[in-house]
Enzyme design. Structure first.
Site, PDB file in Angstrom:
ATOM      1  N   ILE A   1       0.668  -2.753  -4.344  1.00  0.00           N
ATOM      2  CA  ILE A   1       0.433  -1.578  -3.550  1.00  0.00           C
ATOM      3  C   ILE A   1       1.647  -1.994  -2.558  1.00  0.00           C
ATOM      4  O   ILE A   1       1.788  -2.785  -1.770  1.00  0.00           O
ATOM      5  CB  ILE A   1      -0.468  -1.026  -2.870  1.00  0.00           C
ATOM      6  CG1 ILE A   1      -1.732  -0.927  -3.933  1.00  0.00           C
ATOM      7  CG2 ILE A   1      -0.608   0.178  -2.044  1.00  0.00           C
ATOM      8  CD1 ILE A   1      -3.226  -0.813  -3.306  1.00  0.00           C
ATOM      9  N   THR A   2       2.907  -0.979  -2.418  1.00  0.00           N
ATOM     10  CA  THR A   2       3.851  -1.283  -1.762  1.00  0.00           C
ATOM     11  C   THR A   2       3.461  -0.670  -0.351  1.00  0.00           C
ATOM     12  O   THR A   2       2.774   0.374  -0.240  1.00  0.00           O
ATOM     13  CB  THR A   2       5.171  -0.815  -2.080  1.00  0.00           C
ATOM     14  OG1 THR A   2       5.196   0.696  -2.116  1.00  0.00           O
ATOM     15  CG2 THR A   2       5.498  -1.298  -3.348  1.00  0.00           C
ATOM     16  N   GLY A   3       3.613  -1.188   0.974  1.00  0.00           N
ATOM     17  CA  GLY A   3       3.315  -0.634   2.205  1.00  0.00           C
ATOM     18  C   GLY A   3       1.832  -0.537   2.277  1.00  0.00           C
ATOM     19  O   GLY A   3       1.216   0.635   2.939  1.00  0.00           O
ATOM     20  N   ALA A   4       0.971  -1.474   1.805  1.00  0.00           N
ATOM     21  CA  ALA A   4      -0.387  -1.621   1.967  1.00  0.00           C
ATOM     22  C   ALA A   4      -1.116  -2.162   3.394  1.00  0.00           C
ATOM     23  O   ALA A   4      -2.284  -2.044   3.412  1.00  0.00           O
ATOM     24  CB  ALA A   4      -1.010  -2.332   0.548  1.00  0.00           C
TER      25      ALA A   4
ATOM     26  N   SER B   1      -0.956  -0.400   6.167  1.00  0.00           N
ATOM     27  CA  SER B   1      -1.383   1.123   7.059  1.00  0.00           C
ATOM     28  C   SER B   1      -1.545   2.138   6.400  1.00  0.00           C
ATOM     29  O   SER B   1      -0.947   2.194   5.142  1.00  0.00           O
ATOM     30  CB  SER B   1      -0.437   0.754   8.041  1.00  0.00           C
ATOM     31  OG  SER B   1       0.992   1.410   7.699  1.00  0.00           O
ATOM     32  N   GLY B   2      -2.043   3.431   6.762  1.00  0.00           N
ATOM     33  CA  GLY B   2      -2.183   4.301   6.469  1.00  0.00           C
ATOM     34  C   GLY B   2      -2.474   4.744   4.905  1.00  0.00           C
ATOM     35  O   GLY B   2      -3.662   3.901   4.623  1.00  0.00           O
TER      36      GLY B   2
ATOM     37  N   GLY C   1       8.921  -5.360 -17.369  1.00  0.00           N
ATOM     38  CA  GLY C   1       8.565  -6.490 -18.468  1.00  0.00           C
ATOM     39  C   GLY C   1       7.210  -6.822 -18.460  1.00  0.00           C
ATOM     40  O   GLY C   1       6.462  -6.916 -19.226  1.00  0.00           O
TER      41      GLY C   1
ATOM     42  N   TYR D   1      14.736  13.462   3.682  1.00  0.00           N
ATOM     43  CA  TYR D   1      13.230  13.008   3.453  1.00  0.00           C
ATOM     44  C   TYR D   1      12.827  13.705   2.038  1.00  0.00           C
ATOM     45  O   TYR D   1      12.436  13.220   1.167  1.00  0.00           O
ATOM     46  CB  TYR D   1      12.115  13.134   4.435  1.00  0.00           C
ATOM     47  CG  TYR D   1      10.723  12.679   3.923  1.00  0.00           C
ATOM     48  CD1 TYR D   1      10.432  11.677   3.810  1.00  0.00           C
ATOM     49  CD2 TYR D   1       9.850  13.735   3.702  1.00  0.00           C
ATOM     50  CE1 TYR D   1       9.203  11.105   3.549  1.00  0.00           C
ATOM     51  CE2 TYR D   1       8.566  13.396   3.127  1.00  0.00           C
ATOM     52  CZ  TYR D   1       8.528  12.209   3.142  1.00  0.00           C
ATOM     53  OH  TYR D   1       7.197  11.813   2.790  1.00  0.00           O
TER      54      TYR D   1
END
Length: 336
Positions: free
Chosen positions: A48-51, A53-54, A177, A217
């Site tokens: 998970i990227t940016g895991a 916060s939020g 891959g 955005y």
């Protein structure tokens, strides 16, 4: 006049509180998987990227409860380690260390440094993943930048397009891959309903001619959807699926670049409390797409509130999706 104004404010406040009460009575957080499914993700590795916060943190917590080995790909290692410690105390029994993937309890947390505003960081991260991780069952492209002032990434790209689209574009391609060798596997892309207000201007993808933070955005979120649909086409027959979602309006720190006048903040806070989703509620669609047997084999679709939703025609334009893919390959250095 003062009495009338006060009465109007009280009426508005009463209306907000009534609606809030209805919302919370009727839609308290419902986790997708209860005790009988607590081991649904055991033995699976999820990135998970940016895991820290939020939405990302809430998604990590839910998948950890389901027994997954969760890799937190975060820009700030110190903050990520702090968040991981909090998650372990919240989710793991008796506040102890991770139970491990084969223990029958909660899953495992791993922190790795990843800065999506730096293509060299993305490459280093992926090299580390390929060297250290034997499998990757789910990739969740969650991290994002929201309506920031004009700034550029390390590689000279407009920040929102660079992080929200290009960074994840390179990350996904470099990990394909590993995802294929771990199949059946899944890719989950977090977009936004605000994609509706964006357009792909191939003449000014880097916003050199003009910059509107809201439009940029929305454009990056439209790019997320076009990327998902083109990737789904390219992955046909591989047993790797990719789907995209909008989480709804969620109370997170993503809007830290938005200026709210001091006098309006109390009302804004009240409205957000009454009507915005909690991170736990907002994370449910990502958890659903990452884990539910209901979407096994489903690919190239757009979801909200754990249900498939329709897209505007501009988000389904195959020629634009292919052109964006080709240009993105050049921008991130996959093709010269």
């Amino acid at each position: 006049m003062a009495v009338g104004t006060a009465a109007a404010l009280l009426a508005a406040l009463g209306g907000i509180l009534w609606l809030a009460a209805r919302r919370f009575v009727g839609s308290s957080v419902q986790r997708l998987h209860q005790g009988r499914d607590s081991g649904l993700m055991r033995g699976k590795t999820v990135l998970i990227t940016g895991a820290n916060s939020g939405l990302g943190r809430a998604t990590a917590a839910e998948l950890l409860r389901l027994g997954a080995r969760v890799i937190m790909g975060c820009r700030d290692r110190e903050r990520a380690e702090e968040a991981a410690g909090q998650l372990r105390r919240e989710v793991c029994p008796a506040g102890g260390p991770d139970s491990g993937p084969n223990s029958g309890g909660a899953g495992e947390l791993v922190v790795k440094e990843l800065d999506l505003a730096s293509l060299s960081s993305v490459r280093s991260f992926c090299q580390e993943m390929l060297q250290e991780e034997p499998r990757l069952d789910v990739l969740i492209n969650n991290a994002g930048v929201f309506q920031c002032p004009y700034m550029k990434t390390e590689d000279g790209f407009e920040m929102q397009f660079g992080v929200n689209h290009l960074g994840h574009f390179l990350l996904t391609n470099l990990l394909l891959g590993l995802l294929k060798s771990s199949a059946p596997s899944r890719i989950v892309v977090v977009s936004s309903k605000l994609y509706k207000y964006g357009d792909i201007n191939f003449e000014d993808l880097n916003s050199e001619q003009s910059y509107n933070k809201s439009f940029c955005y929305s454009r990056s979120k439209l790019a997320n959807i076009l990327f998902t649909r083109e990737l789904a086409r390219r992955l046909e027959g591989t047993s790797v699926t990719v789907n995209v979602l909008h989480p709804g309006i969620v109370r997170t720190n993503l809007g830290r670049h938005i200026h709210i006048p001091l006098l309006v903040r109390p009302l804004f806070n009240l409205v957000s409390w009454a009507f915005f989703k909690t991170p736990e509620e907002g994370a449910q669609t990502a958890v659903y797409l990452a884990s539910s047997p209901e979407v096994e084999g489903v690919s190239g679709r757009y979801f909200g509130d754990c249900k498939e939703e329709e897209l505007l025609p501009k988000a389904m334009d195959e020629s634009v999706a292919r052109k964006l893919w080709d240009i993105s390959e050049v921008m991130v250095g996959i093709l010269k």
